[in-house]
Design a protein around this motif. Structure first.
Motif, PDB file in Angstrom:
ATOM      1  N   ALA A 179       0.299 -26.126  -6.209  1.00  0.00           N
ATOM      2  CA  ALA A 179       1.086 -25.355  -5.255  1.00  0.00           C
ATOM      3  C   ALA A 179       2.566 -25.612  -5.531  1.00  0.00           C
ATOM      4  CB  ALA A 179       0.746 -25.752  -3.822  1.00  0.00           C
ATOM      5  N   LEU A 180       3.361 -24.554  -5.552  1.00  0.00           N
ATOM      6  CA  LEU A 180       4.799 -24.672  -5.763  1.00  0.00           C
ATOM      7  C   LEU A 180       5.502 -24.298  -4.463  1.00  0.00           C
ATOM      8  CD1 LEU A 180       5.094 -22.922  -9.239  1.00  0.00           C
ATOM      9  CD2 LEU A 180       4.731 -25.340  -8.752  1.00  0.00           C
ATOM     10  N   TYR A 181       6.109 -25.285  -3.841  1.00  0.00           N
ATOM     11  CA  TYR A 181       6.841 -25.098  -2.589  1.00  0.00           C
ATOM     12  C   TYR A 181       8.290 -25.442  -2.898  1.00  0.00           C
ATOM     13  CZ  TYR A 181       7.800 -25.489   2.435  1.00  0.00           C
ATOM     14  OH  TYR A 181       8.296 -25.317   3.705  1.00  0.00           O
ATOM     15  N   LEU A 182       8.972 -24.516  -3.572  1.00  0.00           N
ATOM     16  CA  LEU A 182      10.306 -24.774  -4.108  1.00  0.00           C
ATOM     17  C   LEU A 182      11.276 -23.682  -3.669  1.00  0.00           C
ATOM     18  CD1 LEU A 182       9.181 -25.603  -7.749  1.00  0.00           C
ATOM     19  CD2 LEU A 182      10.006 -27.244  -6.062  1.00  0.00           C
ATOM     20  N   PRO A 183      12.562 -24.011  -3.629  1.00  0.00           N
ATOM     21  CA  PRO A 183      13.551 -22.974  -3.329  1.00  0.00           C
ATOM     22  C   PRO A 183      13.675 -22.011  -4.510  1.00  0.00           C
ATOM     23  CG  PRO A 183      14.635 -25.025  -3.922  1.00  0.00           C
ATOM     24  CD  PRO A 183      13.173 -25.325  -3.835  1.00  0.00           C
ATOM     25  N   VAL A 184      14.238 -20.848  -4.247  1.00  0.00           N
ATOM     26  CA  VAL A 184      14.472 -19.882  -5.316  1.00  0.00           C
ATOM     27  C   VAL A 184      15.587 -20.438  -6.192  1.00  0.00           C
ATOM     28  CG1 VAL A 184      15.179 -17.527  -5.853  1.00  0.00           C
ATOM     29  CG2 VAL A 184      13.745 -17.982  -3.853  1.00  0.00           C
ATOM     30  N   SER A 185      15.209 -20.853  -7.392  1.00  0.00           N
ATOM     31  CA  SER A 185      16.157 -21.486  -8.308  1.00  0.00           C
ATOM     32  C   SER A 185      15.517 -21.531  -9.691  1.00  0.00           C
ATOM     33  CB  SER A 185      16.481 -22.908  -7.835  1.00  0.00           C
ATOM     34  OG  SER A 185      15.341 -23.733  -7.972  1.00  0.00           O
ATOM     35  N   PRO A 186      16.279 -21.920 -10.697  1.00  0.00           N
ATOM     36  CA  PRO A 186      15.681 -22.095 -12.022  1.00  0.00           C
ATOM     37  C   PRO A 186      14.563 -23.143 -12.026  1.00  0.00           C
ATOM     38  CG  PRO A 186      18.044 -21.947 -12.237  1.00  0.00           C
ATOM     39  CD  PRO A 186      17.745 -22.031 -10.762  1.00  0.00           C
ATOM     40  N   LEU A 187      14.602 -24.073 -11.095  1.00  0.00           N
ATOM     41  CA  LEU A 187      13.542 -25.072 -11.004  1.00  0.00           C
ATOM     42  C   LEU A 187      12.184 -24.429 -10.718  1.00  0.00           C
ATOM     43  CD1 LEU A 187      12.659 -28.042 -10.924  1.00  0.00           C
ATOM     44  CD2 LEU A 187      13.275 -28.062  -8.505  1.00  0.00           C
ATOM     45  N   ALA A 188      12.162 -23.405  -9.890  1.00  0.00           N
ATOM     46  CA  ALA A 188      10.903 -22.716  -9.587  1.00  0.00           C
ATOM     47  C   ALA A 188      10.371 -22.010 -10.834  1.00  0.00           C
ATOM     48  CB  ALA A 188      11.117 -21.724  -8.452  1.00  0.00           C
ATOM     49  N   VAL A 189      11.253 -21.378 -11.592  1.00  0.00           N
ATOM     50  CA  VAL A 189      10.835 -20.713 -12.833  1.00  0.00           C
ATOM     51  C   VAL A 189      10.309 -21.749 -13.824  1.00  0.00           C
ATOM     52  CG1 VAL A 189      11.630 -19.311 -14.780  1.00  0.00           C
ATOM     53  CG2 VAL A 189      12.471 -18.845 -12.474  1.00  0.00           C
ATOM     54  N   THR A 190      11.009 -22.865 -13.929  1.00  0.00           N
ATOM     55  CA  THR A 190      10.579 -23.945 -14.817  1.00  0.00           C
ATOM     56  C   THR A 190       9.202 -24.452 -14.426  1.00  0.00           C
ATOM     57  OG1 THR A 190      12.873 -24.611 -15.169  1.00  0.00           O
ATOM     58  CG2 THR A 190      11.193 -26.235 -15.678  1.00  0.00           C
ATOM     59  N   ALA A 191       8.956 -24.623 -13.144  1.00  0.00           N
ATOM     60  CA  ALA A 191       7.658 -25.115 -12.679  1.00  0.00           C
ATOM     61  C   ALA A 191       6.544 -24.133 -13.014  1.00  0.00           C
ATOM     62  CB  ALA A 191       7.712 -25.374 -11.177  1.00  0.00           C
TER      63      ALA A 191
END
Length: 132
Positions: free
Chosen positions: A72-84
């Motif tokens: 599960a990815l519970y991340l803000p909208v950022s490059p980190l979410a794309v990376t995950a």
């Protein structure tokens, strides 16, 4: 015909789009992240993206996440979410993005229903420090 297809599957190394672009044009911008404040943006090149994807994929593998596991990815909208998302795809894990606006109860029910083996999240106070 089937034999040729099977040989093609087993002898062609898997390459994803990040690897291909990082090899061909590593300094080209892969992500352009426009932050909340006007005029603030971050550019991520394919080389930087590949480095971060590989790093996160290795962290996931070291944590026991493997092919077919649910993350599960519970991340803000950022490059980190794309990376995950790309890191999960690299190791063959199934990912599901959980919207950050859910209440705690709604989030808990989604996590239980999804039977996730891992959850990637970013605590709210640290979201403003996200940098690539």
């Amino acid at each position: 015909m089937i034999v040729i297809f099977l040989l093609f599957i087993f002898f062609v190394p898997p390459v994803n789009c990040v690897d291909r672009h990082a090899r061909q044009d590593p300094d080209r911008v892969a992500l352009l992240w426009e932050k909340d404040e006007p005029g603030q943006e971050e550019r991520v090149t394919y080389r930087q993206l590949q480095d971060e994807v590989c790093r996160l994929a290795n962290v996931l593998r070291a944590s026991g996440v493997g092919r077919g596991d649910r993350v599960a990815l519970y991340l803000p909208v950022s490059p980190l979410a794309v990376t995950a998302m790309l890191a999960c795809a690299r190791i063959g894990a199934v990912h599901s993005v959980v919207f950050a606006g859910f209440s705690a109860d709604a989030l808990a029910s989604r996590i239980q229903d999804g039977e996730f083996s891992s959850i990637l999240f970013c605590p709210f106070p640290f979201q403003r420090y996200l940098r690539y």
